[in-house]
Scaffold this motif. Structure first.
Motif, PDB file in Angstrom:
ATOM      1  N   GLY A  61       3.301   7.399  -4.163  1.00  0.00           N
ATOM      2  CA  GLY A  61       2.198   7.666  -3.220  1.00  0.00           C
ATOM      3  C   GLY A  61       0.882   6.829  -3.031  1.00  0.00           C
ATOM      4  O   GLY A  61       0.217   7.347  -2.283  1.00  0.00           O
ATOM      5  N   ALA A  62       0.854   5.969  -4.046  1.00  0.00           N
ATOM      6  CA  ALA A  62      -0.356   5.172  -3.973  1.00  0.00           C
ATOM      7  C   ALA A  62      -0.190   3.664  -3.149  1.00  0.00           C
ATOM      8  O   ALA A  62      -0.233   3.653  -2.134  1.00  0.00           O
ATOM      9  N   LEU A  63       0.072   2.668  -4.130  1.00  0.00           N
ATOM     10  CA  LEU A  63       0.194   1.331  -3.740  1.00  0.00           C
ATOM     11  C   LEU A  63       1.206   0.976  -2.579  1.00  0.00           C
ATOM     12  O   LEU A  63       0.686   0.576  -1.504  1.00  0.00           O
ATOM     13  N   PRO A  64       2.234   1.676  -2.784  1.00  0.00           N
ATOM     14  CA  PRO A  64       3.459   1.555  -1.595  1.00  0.00           C
ATOM     15  C   PRO A  64       2.867   2.066  -0.289  1.00  0.00           C
ATOM     16  O   PRO A  64       3.095   1.595   1.019  1.00  0.00           O
ATOM     17  N   VAL A  65       2.175   3.148  -0.306  1.00  0.00           N
ATOM     18  CA  VAL A  65       1.759   3.722   0.926  1.00  0.00           C
ATOM     19  C   VAL A  65       0.558   2.990   1.639  1.00  0.00           C
ATOM     20  O   VAL A  65       0.596   2.747   2.623  1.00  0.00           O
ATOM     21  N   THR A  66      -0.390   2.538   0.776  1.00  0.00           N
ATOM     22  CA  THR A  66      -1.328   1.663   1.096  1.00  0.00           C
ATOM     23  C   THR A  66      -0.712   0.249   2.024  1.00  0.00           C
ATOM     24  O   THR A  66      -1.269   0.065   2.964  1.00  0.00           O
ATOM     25  N   VAL A  67       0.016  -0.203   1.313  1.00  0.00           N
ATOM     26  CA  VAL A  67       0.680  -1.635   1.822  1.00  0.00           C
ATOM     27  C   VAL A  67       1.350  -1.054   3.037  1.00  0.00           C
ATOM     28  O   VAL A  67       1.134  -1.898   4.120  1.00  0.00           O
ATOM     29  N   TRP A  68       2.116  -0.111   3.250  1.00  0.00           N
ATOM     30  CA  TRP A  68       2.760   0.397   4.472  1.00  0.00           C
ATOM     31  C   TRP A  68       1.747   0.660   5.403  1.00  0.00           C
ATOM     32  O   TRP A  68       1.964   0.099   6.587  1.00  0.00           O
ATOM     33  N   THR A  69       0.813   1.174   5.237  1.00  0.00           N
ATOM     34  CA  THR A  69      -0.462   1.564   6.159  1.00  0.00           C
ATOM     35  C   THR A  69      -1.002   0.386   6.687  1.00  0.00           C
ATOM     36  O   THR A  69      -0.966   0.295   7.937  1.00  0.00           O
ATOM     37  N   ASP A  70      -1.216  -0.616   5.817  1.00  0.00           N
ATOM     38  CA  ASP A  70      -1.904  -1.739   6.290  1.00  0.00           C
ATOM     39  C   ASP A  70      -0.979  -2.529   7.399  1.00  0.00           C
ATOM     40  O   ASP A  70      -1.399  -3.249   8.156  1.00  0.00           O
ATOM     41  N   VAL A  71       0.359  -2.772   6.826  1.00  0.00           N
ATOM     42  CA  VAL A  71       1.324  -3.658   7.532  1.00  0.00           C
ATOM     43  C   VAL A  71       1.548  -2.830   9.077  1.00  0.00           C
ATOM     44  O   VAL A  71       1.657  -3.472   9.995  1.00  0.00           O
ATOM     45  N   ALA A  72       1.416  -1.575   9.137  1.00  0.00           N
ATOM     46  CA  ALA A  72       1.824  -0.909  10.164  1.00  0.00           C
ATOM     47  C   ALA A  72       0.767  -0.895  11.055  1.00  0.00           C
ATOM     48  O   ALA A  72       0.907  -1.114  12.345  1.00  0.00           O
ATOM     49  N   ARG A  73      -0.559  -0.883  10.497  1.00  0.00           N
ATOM     50  CA  ARG A  73      -1.731  -0.964  11.400  1.00  0.00           C
ATOM     51  C   ARG A  73      -1.862  -2.344  12.153  1.00  0.00           C
ATOM     52  O   ARG A  73      -2.065  -2.533  13.187  1.00  0.00           O
ATOM     53  N   ALA A  74      -1.393  -3.361  11.264  1.00  0.00           N
ATOM     54  CA  ALA A  74      -1.462  -4.830  11.738  1.00  0.00           C
ATOM     55  C   ALA A  74      -0.485  -4.980  13.031  1.00  0.00           C
ATOM     56  O   ALA A  74      -0.761  -5.680  13.811  1.00  0.00           O
ATOM     57  N   TYR A  75       0.627  -4.362  12.406  1.00  0.00           N
ATOM     58  CA  TYR A  75       1.961  -4.540  13.652  1.00  0.00           C
ATOM     59  C   TYR A  75       1.387  -3.685  14.912  1.00  0.00           C
ATOM     60  O   TYR A  75       1.777  -4.154  16.111  1.00  0.00           O
ATOM     61  N   LEU A  76       0.974  -2.555  14.831  1.00  0.00           N
ATOM     62  CA  LEU A  76       0.610  -1.920  15.939  1.00  0.00           C
ATOM     63  C   LEU A  76      -0.525  -2.237  16.907  1.00  0.00           C
ATOM     64  O   LEU A  76      -1.023  -1.477  17.586  1.00  0.00           O
ATOM     65  N   GLU A  77      -1.424  -2.912  16.089  1.00  0.00           N
ATOM     66  CA  GLU A  77      -2.820  -3.130  16.725  1.00  0.00           C
ATOM     67  C   GLU A  77      -2.757  -3.548  18.275  1.00  0.00           C
ATOM     68  O   GLU A  77      -1.871  -4.249  18.421  1.00  0.00           O
ATOM     69  N   GLY A  78      -3.136  -2.830  19.006  1.00  0.00           N
ATOM     70  CA  GLY A  78      -3.268  -3.130  20.462  1.00  0.00           C
ATOM     71  C   GLY A  78      -2.203  -2.643  21.129  1.00  0.00           C
ATOM     72  O   GLY A  78      -1.975  -2.643  22.478  1.00  0.00           O
ATOM     73  N   LYS A  79      -1.195  -1.809  20.422  1.00  0.00           N
ATOM     74  CA  LYS A  79      -0.341  -1.158  21.104  1.00  0.00           C
ATOM     75  C   LYS A  79      -0.446   0.355  21.458  1.00  0.00           C
ATOM     76  O   LYS A  79      -1.377   0.851  20.641  1.00  0.00           O
ATOM     77  N   GLU A  80      -0.005   0.820  22.403  1.00  0.00           N
ATOM     78  CA  GLU A  80      -0.387   2.277  22.801  1.00  0.00           C
ATOM     79  C   GLU A  80       0.024   3.429  21.775  1.00  0.00           C
ATOM     80  O   GLU A  80       0.932   2.812  21.005  1.00  0.00           O
ATOM     81  N   VAL A  81      -0.552   4.261  21.665  1.00  0.00           N
ATOM     82  CA  VAL A  81      -0.210   5.265  20.622  1.00  0.00           C
ATOM     83  C   VAL A  81       0.935   6.188  21.401  1.00  0.00           C
ATOM     84  O   VAL A  81       0.902   6.733  22.127  1.00  0.00           O
ATOM     85  N   ALA A  82       2.157   5.980  20.807  1.00  0.00           N
ATOM     86  CA  ALA A  82       3.372   6.598  20.967  1.00  0.00           C
ATOM     87  C   ALA A  82       3.611   7.900  20.414  1.00  0.00           C
ATOM     88  O   ALA A  82       3.172   7.869  19.126  1.00  0.00           O
ATOM     89  N   GLN A  83       4.082   8.990  21.234  1.00  0.00           N
ATOM     90  CA  GLN A  83       4.398  10.231  20.223  1.00  0.00           C
ATOM     91  C   GLN A  83       5.917  10.254  19.932  1.00  0.00           C
ATOM     92  O   GLN A  83       6.652   9.752  20.648  1.00  0.00           O
ATOM     93  N   PHE A  84       6.027  11.069  18.774  1.00  0.00           N
ATOM     94  CA  PHE A  84       7.407  11.545  18.619  1.00  0.00           C
ATOM     95  C   PHE A  84       8.004  12.110  19.635  1.00  0.00           C
ATOM     96  O   PHE A  84       7.350  13.132  20.300  1.00  0.00           O
ATOM     97  N   PRO A  85       9.267  12.517  20.063  1.00  0.00           N
ATOM     98  CA  PRO A  85       9.888  13.285  21.171  1.00  0.00           C
ATOM     99  C   PRO A  85       9.407  14.798  20.781  1.00  0.00           C
ATOM    100  O   PRO A  85       9.518  14.940  19.678  1.00  0.00           O
ATOM    101  N   ALA A  86       9.208  15.412  21.589  1.00  0.00           N
ATOM    102  CA  ALA A  86       9.102  16.958  21.584  1.00  0.00           C
ATOM    103  C   ALA A  86      10.278  17.457  21.456  1.00  0.00           C
ATOM    104  O   ALA A  86      11.509  17.201  21.572  1.00  0.00           O
ATOM    105  N   ARG A  87       9.924  18.528  20.369  1.00  0.00           N
ATOM    106  CA  ARG A  87      11.220  19.261  19.755  1.00  0.00           C
ATOM    107  C   ARG A  87      11.563  20.498  20.751  1.00  0.00           C
ATOM    108  O   ARG A  87      10.800  20.992  21.404  1.00  0.00           O
TER     109      ARG A  87
END
Length: 195
Positions: free
Chosen positions: A169-195
């Motif tokens: 729950g610590a460093l792996p989550v932090t690394v994931w969040t940093d990589v996802a943030r860099a990849y998604l920068e400038g992309k629209e915020v998409a939502q998961f499909p409604a259930r």
């Protein structure tokens, strides 16, 4: 039962235990512990499996490079992504899985991923004797797998017990969040499909 959870894991993207070369999942057995992550999956296969859930149950064979372009602008190589798609499970099953995995980010061991500021789902994991720590997660636009080990001189994984920053729950989550943030920068915020 265990047979069905193995079938679901393979349909989502994990190679079977008797696959060829590196494309196999060692320890993917028909036992009740398989849902706890007892198999030795590769990070690319875990990212692929979670991408299947994010894509509403549609599996796409992973690829490293989609295309290459030479200096003169000519495309030298292309992957036909659509040719490698198949339905692994229903949209309803994928939506239920996403709902459960979102709770890990909103109120579970992966709450650090909420710092992404976008809809996200995922799962933390620590193997027996803490020889590996994981966070595999996805948004509607990307699936990322972070697996960490500390090998000994012979390349064998060693226990990470006593290293708090390497808990799943610590460093792996932090690394994931940093990589996802860099990849998604400038992309629209998409939502998961409604259930």
């Amino acid at each position: 039962g265990p047979e069905n959870t193995v079938k679901a894991a393979i349909a989502a993207g994990l190679p079977p235990k008797d696959g060829e070369g590196a494309a196999r999942t060692i320890g993917l057995e028909n036992n009740v512990g398989n849902v706890l992550g007892s198999a030795g999956a590769r990070p690319i296969d875990m990212a692929s499996a979670y991408a299947t859930i994010a894509a509403e149950g549609v599996y796409t064979r992973p690829y490293i490079v989609r295309s290459t372009t030479s200096a003169d602008g000519k495309i030298d190589y292309t992957v036909d992504v659509n040719a490698s798609k198949k339905t692994a499970f229903s949209k309803d099953v994928a939506a239920d899985a996403t709902d459960a995995l979102r709770a890990v980010v909103t109120s579970g061991t992966g709450t650090g991923a909420a710092a992404l500021g976008r809809p996200a789902a995922g799962k933390t994991g620590t193997s027996t004797d803490s020889v590996s720590a994981w966070f595999v997660g996805y948004t509607p636009q990307v699936s990322i797998s972070v697996g960490m080990e500390i090998p000994d001189a012979a390349g064998n994984p060693t226990s990470m017990n006593g290293i708090p920053s390497l808990a799943s729950g610590a460093l792996p989550v932090t690394v994931w969040t940093d990589v996802a943030r860099a990849y998604l920068e400038g992309k629209e915020v998409a939502q998961f499909p409604a259930r």
